[in-house]
Design an enzyme around this catalytic site. Structure first.
Site, PDB file in Angstrom:
ATOM      1  CE1 TYR A  97      -3.657   2.553   0.667  1.00  0.00           C
ATOM      2  CE2 TYR A  97      -2.426   3.205   2.623  1.00  0.00           C
ATOM      3  CZ  TYR A  97      -3.456   3.428   1.724  1.00  0.00           C
ATOM      4  OH  TYR A  97      -4.279   4.507   1.885  1.00  0.00           O
ATOM      5  CG  ASP A 116       5.667   3.637   0.829  1.00  0.00           C
ATOM      6  OD1 ASP A 116       5.983   4.220   1.897  1.00  0.00           O
ATOM      7  OD2 ASP A 116       4.499   3.571   0.420  1.00  0.00           O
ATOM      8  CE  LYS A 135       1.181   4.654   8.502  1.00  0.00           C
ATOM      9  NZ  LYS A 135       1.118   3.928   7.264  1.00  0.00           N
TER      10      LYS A 135
HETATM   11  C1  PLP Z   1       0.475   4.449   5.945  1.00  0.00           C
HETATM   12  C2  PLP Z   1       1.164   4.228   4.656  1.00  0.00           C
HETATM   13  C3  PLP Z   1       1.018   5.105   3.571  1.00  0.00           C
HETATM   14  C4  PLP Z   1      -0.001   6.217   3.569  1.00  0.00           C
HETATM   15  O1  PLP Z   1       0.250   7.168   4.540  1.00  0.00           O
HETATM   16  P1  PLP Z   1      -0.961   8.130   5.001  1.00  0.00           P
HETATM   17  O2  PLP Z   1      -0.287   9.090   5.930  1.00  0.00           O
HETATM   18  O3  PLP Z   1      -1.963   7.236   5.655  1.00  0.00           O
HETATM   19  O4  PLP Z   1      -1.495   8.771   3.789  1.00  0.00           O
HETATM   20  C5  PLP Z   1       1.807   4.911   2.457  1.00  0.00           C
HETATM   21  N1  PLP Z   1       2.691   3.903   2.401  1.00  0.00           N
HETATM   22  C6  PLP Z   1       2.851   3.038   3.416  1.00  0.00           C
HETATM   23  C7  PLP Z   1       3.859   1.951   3.299  1.00  0.00           C
HETATM   24  C8  PLP Z   1       2.078   3.162   4.565  1.00  0.00           C
HETATM   25  O5  PLP Z   1       2.213   2.266   5.538  1.00  0.00           O
END
Ligand code: PLP
Length: 435
Positions: free
Chosen positions: A148, A243, A276
């Site tokens: 994601y 990511d 995060k």
């Molecule tokens: C949480 C997450 C996102 C999205 O971040 P948001 O702040 O919720 O938009 C993108 N990539 C990864 C790997 C994530 O865990």
């Protein structure tokens, strides 16, 4: 400290919210759809604990889905946030703290020379994608099933029917044309990756990957897969985008890129996406890479990207205070050991109960599966025992342990989780596994 207790409890809070907010929540997984039941409405948090509106206390293994690595209400963070708030909530003009946070990120992530701050992981991944396309002049991107990267249109895609074909939108409202350049491959599948590059290599702007996938529970990219991915990107001039919204400053101080650099000599991604932990619980995320790539961004280059609240001073102060704490000597050693203790303890509880339970952890992130072995891709995650997961989730919740309400999510331990919390969790797990 007093706790707000709502007479109607979680059920009344949920009913009220559902009248005015779709599904009663502002992000779908909070609604407990996967596990059933009433979501807990949280009134406050402290250290390793959450309290709901019924005054019930839970050991928190979600940590706001990753940011709360220090635990809730860390004094240094609260102090930094309140001091920043008193100086002003937002200016729409640059501040020195933004450069300080950028420096703090770069110092810990040696592959990153420049970063831009944004407000969410979605925004960071979306911007990184645009930049990769702008910098390479190529249209196509590769992502992996089960990863994601936020909810930007081009990334809401599932695999198409054939090997190395372009994907289908996973959400209504995304026209197929918008995802026609997104190729979705199976995680950890080297042959598919090779075929995709053989067919489309010169058109591929970037490959975006969660190096340790936390959005299909917890699945590591294998070393041979990661090594080959790096080789293919280099060979075909595609950018490798890590990511690390979840793994950055979470699985190690240097993120998953430090983990893989330790396993594959000289390994590095070309671009990175963070979120995060770097916001410490406030809306803040970032994307970064080499100076050459990042200078393609406006106002220097032709790739447009902007944000009214980007680098918000309160969020920046929160992130900086968090990164300062996790840099202290021994922080990650202690967090990793505690998280490993939890993962091993859960696996042992499974063995005792005769329940197949495979667990893993890296740094302060963990995963557990009701399966004989750790899954290597999304389909294998789907094949784990969902019924048992849901029963276990509710049995743990009833015993005051708040795990992620879906088997597709990783778990998070914070520095505030001590022996008492660990013992209570494992005792609860032994009881829950009997059910
Ligand atoms: C949480 C997450 C996102 C999205 O971040 P948001 O702040 O919720 O938009 C993108 N990539 C990864 C790997 C994530 O865990």
């Amino acid at each position: 400290m007093s706790t707000d207790v709502n007479a109607g409890g979680n059920a009344a809070a949920f009913e009220r919210a559902q009248r005015v907010i779709p599904g009663g929540v502002n992000s779908p997984v909070r609604a407990f759809r996967a596990v059933g039941g009433t979501p807990r409405f949280i009134s406050r948090a402290e250290g390793a604990y959450l309290w709901d509106v019924e005054g019930r206390r839970y050991i928190d293994y979600i940590g706001s889905w990753g940011p709360m690595i220090l635990g809730h209400g860390h004094p240094a963070v609260l102090d930094a946030v309140t001091r920043a708030a008193r100086q002003g909530l937002s200016f729409g003009a640059p501040t020195e703290a933004e450069a300080e946070l950028a420096e703090a990120i770069i110092e810990r992530m040696p592959t990153v020379e420049q970063v831009r701050l944004v407000s969410s992981g979605t925004e960071a991944a979306m911007s990184a994608l645009r930049l990769a396309r702008g910098a390479t002049g190529r249209p196509k991107i590769i992502k992996f099933e089960g990863c994601y990267h936020g909810h930007a249109d081009a990334l809401l895609v599932k695999a198409g029917s054939g090997l190395a074909t372009f994907g289908h939108p996973t959400s209504a409202g995304v026209p197929p044309e918008v995802v026609q350049h997104t190729l979705v491959l199976e995680y950890n599948h080297v042959a598919q990756l090779e075929e995709a590059f053989a067919q489309h290599g010169s058109q591929i702007a970037c490959v975006m990957i969660e190096p340790i996938a936390g959005n299909m529970n917890f699945v590591r990219a294998s070393v041979p897969f990661m090594r080959r991915l790096r080789e293919l990107c280099t060979q075909h001039g595609a950018l490798l985008v890590f990511d690390e919204v979840m793994t950055g400053f979470r699985v190690a101080l240097g993120g998953a890129q430090a983990v893989y650099a330790g396993l594959i000599p000289g390994f590095k991604p070309d671009m990175s996406v963070f979120g995060k932990v770097i916001g410490g619980g406030m809306p803040l995320a970032a994307f970064g890479g080499t100076r050459a790539v990042m200078s393609q961004l406006a106002p220097l280059g032709p790739v447009y990207q902007a944000g009214t609240l980007s680098g918000n001073p309160v969020a920046t102060a929160c992130g900086l205070a968090t990164l300062r704490e996790i840099r202290k000597p021994g922080f990650f050693e202690a967090l990793s050991a505690r998280t490993r203790q939890l993962a091993d303890g859960l696996a042992a509880a499974g063995r005792e109960a005769g329940v197949p339970l495979a667990t893993d952890s890296e740094g302060g992130m963990f995963g557990f599966f009701f399966a004989e072995a750790l899954p290597q891709n999304y389909n294998a995650v789907l094949a784990t025992d969902k019924e048992r997961f849901n029963r276990f989730f509710h049995a743990m919740l009833a015993r005051g342990v708040y795990l992620a309400p879906a088997l597709y999510e990783a778990g998070f331990v914070s520095a505030a989780h001590g022996d008492a919390e660990l013992d209570a969790t494992l005792t609860a797990a032994r009881e829950a596994l009997k059910g």
